[in-house]
Design a protein around this motif. Structure first.
Motif, PDB file in Angstrom:
ATOM      1  N   PRO A 261       3.128 -10.553   0.263  1.00  0.00           N
ATOM      2  CA  PRO A 261       3.800  -9.645   1.206  1.00  0.00           C
ATOM      3  C   PRO A 261       3.770  -8.199   0.736  1.00  0.00           C
ATOM      4  N   ALA A 262       3.913  -7.966  -0.576  1.00  0.00           N
ATOM      5  CA  ALA A 262       3.888  -6.592  -1.091  1.00  0.00           C
ATOM      6  C   ALA A 262       2.523  -5.950  -0.842  1.00  0.00           C
ATOM      7  N   ARG A 263       1.461  -6.728  -1.049  1.00  0.00           N
ATOM      8  CA  ARG A 263       0.122  -6.201  -0.811  1.00  0.00           C
ATOM      9  C   ARG A 263      -0.133  -5.972   0.676  1.00  0.00           C
TER      10      ARG A 263
ATOM     11  N   GLY B 181       6.921   0.070  -8.015  1.00  0.00           N
ATOM     12  CA  GLY B 181       6.099  -0.486  -6.954  1.00  0.00           C
ATOM     13  C   GLY B 181       6.431   0.103  -5.600  1.00  0.00           C
ATOM     14  N   ARG B 182       6.860   1.361  -5.614  1.00  0.00           N
ATOM     15  CA  ARG B 182       7.331   2.022  -4.385  1.00  0.00           C
ATOM     16  C   ARG B 182       6.462   3.247  -4.111  1.00  0.00           C
ATOM     17  N   TYR B 183       6.328   3.605  -2.832  1.00  0.00           N
ATOM     18  CA  TYR B 183       5.519   4.762  -2.494  1.00  0.00           C
ATOM     19  C   TYR B 183       6.258   5.653  -1.490  1.00  0.00           C
ATOM     20  N   ASP B 184       6.050   6.950  -1.652  1.00  0.00           N
ATOM     21  CA  ASP B 184       6.595   7.964  -0.753  1.00  0.00           C
ATOM     22  C   ASP B 184       5.413   8.545   0.018  1.00  0.00           C
TER      23      ASP B 184
ATOM     24  N   PHE C 183       1.403  -2.968 -11.109  1.00  0.00           N
ATOM     25  CA  PHE C 183       0.432  -2.343 -10.207  1.00  0.00           C
ATOM     26  C   PHE C 183      -0.402  -3.405  -9.496  1.00  0.00           C
ATOM     27  N   ARG C 184      -0.848  -4.398 -10.242  1.00  0.00           N
ATOM     28  CA  ARG C 184      -1.679  -5.451  -9.653  1.00  0.00           C
ATOM     29  C   ARG C 184      -0.925  -6.248  -8.601  1.00  0.00           C
ATOM     30  N   GLU C 185       0.359  -6.426  -8.784  1.00  0.00           N
ATOM     31  CA  GLU C 185       1.148  -7.207  -7.836  1.00  0.00           C
ATOM     32  C   GLU C 185       1.158  -6.575  -6.452  1.00  0.00           C
ATOM     33  N   VAL C 186       1.035  -5.253  -6.420  1.00  0.00           N
ATOM     34  CA  VAL C 186       1.152  -4.536  -5.139  1.00  0.00           C
ATOM     35  C   VAL C 186      -0.215  -4.119  -4.599  1.00  0.00           C
ATOM     36  N   TRP C 187      -1.133  -3.768  -5.490  1.00  0.00           N
ATOM     37  CA  TRP C 187      -2.440  -3.272  -5.056  1.00  0.00           C
ATOM     38  C   TRP C 187      -3.479  -4.389  -5.074  1.00  0.00           C
ATOM     39  N   PRO C 188      -4.039  -4.745  -3.915  1.00  0.00           N
ATOM     40  CA  PRO C 188      -5.094  -5.761  -3.880  1.00  0.00           C
ATOM     41  C   PRO C 188      -6.433  -5.151  -4.280  1.00  0.00           C
TER      42      PRO C 188
END
Length: 321
Positions: free
Chosen positions: A5-7, A252-255, A157-162
């Motif tokens: 889901p995060a990706r 793991g958050r982005y603005d 980083f890997r958990e969020v970025w595919p």
């Protein structure tokens, strides 16, 4: 790798997978360049005079130089850069992410951290001011702790970025962009962390800029930095980015900010004002105290004047180091 889901959120909310892109025929980038050239030309011959005495005969504008213009005292007497635990962790986190991205992203995170550590600590060990020397002087238990943190940040980083297919998106990491302006008397320079562009060539804006952060979020400051990169890329490529963002690795958050030409125009005015301030400060006598504009802020901890500065003391920043 599994699309978590995060990706999936990152693909939709940050990369804009499947979303439309704003129209960009190239005219907006040309207009921004003209605004910069005209604004700097209006400052007069003093720009050329200051540029002539600068390195390579041009006045350089970077995100860090614009930061230092928050206060004249900081611009004149900034603390010399020294490596700290936080700054080294940030530098090496960027290196670990880049190393992982440029390989197949299948290595164990501890091995990636160890490989980057070895490469960076071997780069210039004989230079006492180098990153290598700082790393090699670190006690073994602290070095182990740092490598463990780097591996953990890579896992986050890997958990969020595919993984991203090269046929779908072109990615440039830490690429230098050098844009001459005002008849080459001024140059904008920067190395954005991630510049991601669709290989499709049409009349749409298709570039995403991401600035990676490992430290404490500073929303206003962080947005100003990534906006500088957005303007830099627009001028360097002649095309507007459709989006720019700050990605906080640990959280793991982005603005995210979507393209608004008005935002890039405001950043252009900030660059012009930065050139104006550099010219004004260059005209002040060495060691001058008269005519300085002193402002207190979080930047005081980077200034050599902080212990004796009345403005910093009155605002509670004198001891912030």
């Amino acid at each position: 790798m599994t699309e978590t889901p995060a990706r999936q959120r990152l693909l939709a909310e940050l990369l804009g997978w499947g979303g439309d892109r704003p129209v960009d025929d190239g005219s907006a980038a040309i207009a921004l360049k003209r605004q910069l050239d005209d604004g700097i030309a209006a400052l007069g011959d003093s720009v050329t005079e200051v540029a002539a005495s600068a390195r390579h005969g041009r006045l350089l504008v970077t995100k860090s130089r614009l930061d230092r213009l928050s206060c004249d005292g900081l611009a004149i007497d900034a603390e010399p850069f020294t490596f700290t635990w936080a700054s080294v962790r940030g530098i090496l986190t960027h290196a670990v992410v880049e190393h992982d991205w440029l390989t197949d992203r299948s290595a164990i995170s501890d091995e990636v951290a160890a490989a980057v550590w070895h490469a960076e600590s071997s780069r210039a060990p004989g230079d006492p001011s180098s990153l290598s020397a700082w790393m090699n002087a670190l006690p073994r238990n602290e070095a182990d702790d740092m490598r463990g943190q780097l591996a953990g940040l890579l896992e986050s980083f890997r958990e969020v970025w595919p993984p991203l297919d090269d046929n779908v998106v072109n990615v440039h990491m830490e690429r230098a962009y050098d844009v001459p302006i005002a008849s080459r008397t001024v140059a904008m320079f920067g190395r954005p962390d991630l510049v991601m562009t669709s290989p499709r060539n049409d009349h749409r804006a298709r570039t995403l800029i991401v600035d990676l952060k490992t430290g404490r979020p500073r929303p206003e400051h962080d947005r100003a930095e990534v906006r500088f990169y957005a303007l830099l890329i627009a001028l360097a490529t002649g095309r507007l980015p459709f989006r720019w963002a700050t990605y906080y690795v640990q959280e793991g958050r982005y603005d995210v900010e979507d393209l608004r030409v008005e935002t890039l125009e405001a950043t252009t005015r900030r660059v012009i004002d930065g050139v104006k301030q550099q010219v004004r400060i260059a005209g002040l006598a060495s060691g001058a105290s008269e005519g300085l504009t002193i402002r207190a802020g979080t930047w005081c901890r980077f200034c050599q004047r902080r212990e004796t500065c009345e403005v910093a003391a009155s605002q509670g920043h004198a001891q912030s180091s």
